[in-house]
Motif scaffolding. Structure first.
Motif, short mmCIF file in Angstrom:
data_model
loop_
_atom_site.label_atom_id
_atom_site.label_comp_id
_atom_site.label_asym_id
_atom_site.label_seq_id
_atom_site.Cartn_x
_atom_site.Cartn_y
_atom_site.Cartn_z
N ILE A 138 43.61 89.91 40.89
CA ILE A 138 44.20 88.81 40.14
C ILE A 138 45.71 88.85 40.24
N THR A 140 41.73 80.32 43.20
CA THR A 140 41.17 79.73 41.99
C THR A 140 42.20 79.94 40.88
N VAL A 158 42.37 84.90 42.68
CA VAL A 158 42.44 84.29 41.36
C VAL A 158 43.87 84.38 40.84
N ILE A 202 41.11 87.97 30.96
CA ILE A 202 40.68 87.85 32.36
C ILE A 202 41.43 88.84 33.23
N ARG A 216 40.83 93.96 39.94
CA ARG A 216 40.23 92.64 39.73
C ARG A 216 40.69 91.59 40.74
N ILE A 224 34.02 87.48 38.32
CA ILE A 224 34.87 86.98 39.41
C ILE A 224 34.09 87.09 40.71
N ALA A 226 37.48 82.71 45.14
CA ALA A 226 36.50 83.31 44.26
C ALA A 226 36.20 82.38 43.10
N THR A 227 34.97 82.43 42.62
CA THR A 227 34.64 81.73 41.39
C THR A 227 35.10 82.57 40.21
N LEU A 228 35.27 81.92 39.08
CA LEU A 228 35.63 82.61 37.84
C LEU A 228 34.73 82.08 36.74
#
Length: 372
Positions: free
Chosen positions: A77, A186, A154, A49, A75, A62, A2-4
């Protein structure tokens, strides 16, 4: 994966601004290291985050989805906290298994997942122990193992190697990049250790005063520091910083150290007469014979062997101290009068007043008459 993305994040505690309009973007699978001194906002940013605390302003995305108001458990994470945050009533095994049991994985899969990451982090022999039976280093590795076990898209790692011994810390600097690359997560990694930042980061975000003062690859941060403070933070021994005023003659721009001319071949004439600070990395300096052109006379004050290198403290004729680093076993003076050589092509030039590095871009603007 995933991008953050962090957009214009601001966080205050009463009147104290901890994060000030901060923006960052991480690509899929990228490892970004947050580096900076204590109090620069690194841990607060991770907690924002993770959803532990909320920002006063800004957005957190995210995988392109706005999660700013989403509860922490949704999320996706994984996080290893600086203060361990282990469940005291659970064994190390059960602590590590937390993200797997939350997903209702089968017992076999949970056992295999926990044992695999525990073996990697060398805590497989203490899986039956409760946190109070673990050393700080073992607690830190258990917290790290828990973050890794769930294989989240993430990962937020808050100085996870701080409390481990030097040998394991060195080994983990080598092992973690491979492990994190294999997981494909990520990663946002916090540390105050510049060597760790250089070893683990695809990029490094240097934080100061709640902002990112420089963002770049480890090579860019080390070889093109944005300011004096960043130049100081990266390097062991620390960079030499000497006040100078550049001059010019027929051969070009130069500065004087102990009345010896040091040419600055990549510096434009625009800096002539400007109050500056020259930065000289100890490893770019060396000892020379007195008869060599440009050799600078010094007095050797002390020598310190540091395993792979030897660091010598010398003093110039005007009393300015300079550190010179050379590979271990390389001959060099240990006391008395000596000479050093300085290659101006490896020097940094900083503005004395602002501390900012005078880059080619700055010089181009100065030539055009703009404010630098």
């Amino acid at each position: 994966m995933a991008t953050l993305e962090l957009k214009n994040i601001t966080k205050r505690f009463k009147t104290h601004v901890v994060l000030d309009d901060l923006s960052l973007s991480l690509k899929d699978g990228e490892r970004l290291v947050l580096f900076g001194p204590s109090g620069s906002g690194k841990t607060v940013l991770l907690r924002l985050i993770a959803g532990v605390i909320d920002p006063d302003q800004g957005k957190i995305l995210i995988g392109g989805e706005d999660v700013t108001d989403l509860d922490a458990e949704y999320r996706g994470i994984g996080m290893a906290f600086q203060n361990f945050a282990l469940f005291p009533h659970m064994t190390a095994f059960d602590n590590i298994a937390t993200p797997l049991t939350a997903r209702r994985e089968k017992q076999g899969a949970i056992k295999a997942g926990v044992e695999a990451v525990a073996k990697l982090l060398k805590i497989d022999h203490v899986l039956s122990h409760h946190p109070k039976q673990l050393s700080n280093g073992q607690k830190q590795r258990t917290a790290l193992a828990r973050a890794l076990a769930g294989q989240p898209p993430v990962l937020l790692l808050d100085d996870p190697l701080r409390n481990v011994d030097a040998k394991l810390r060195f080994e983990m600097r080598l092992e973690l990049p491979r492990l994190l690359a294999k997981q494909g997560a990520t990663v946002l990694y916090v540390t105050q250790d510049y060597k760790e930042a250089m070893a683990l980061g695809d990029r490094i975000a240097v934080m100061a005063g709640g902002r990112v003062s420089q963002l770049g690859t480890p090579d860019e941060i080390y070889n093109s520091p944005a300011n004096i403070e960043i130049a100081r933070l990266f390097g062991d021994p620390t960079i030499n910083l000497l006040e100078v005023t550049p001059k010019k003659d027929g051969a070009g721009v130069y500065v004087e150290l102990s009345d010896v001319r040091v040419a600055l071949p990549h510096v434009a004439e625009s800096v002539v007469g400007r109050a500056c600070v020259i930065g000289l990395r100890p490893e770019t300096l060396g000892f020379a014979d007195g008869g060599v052109k440009g050799a600078i006379p010094v007095e050797v004050e002390a020598e310190t062997p540091l395993n792979e290198k030897t660091v010598t403290l010398v003093r110039t004729l005007r009393g300015r101290e300079i550190l010179v680093s050379r590979p271990a076993g390389t001959p060099g003076p240990t006391s008395g009068a000596a000479f050093i050589r300085v290659d101006g092509s490896h020097a940094f030039l900083f503005d004395k007043e602002s501390g900012a590095r005078i880059s080619d871009h700055d010089l181009h603007r100065m030539r055009k008459g703009e404010a630098a």
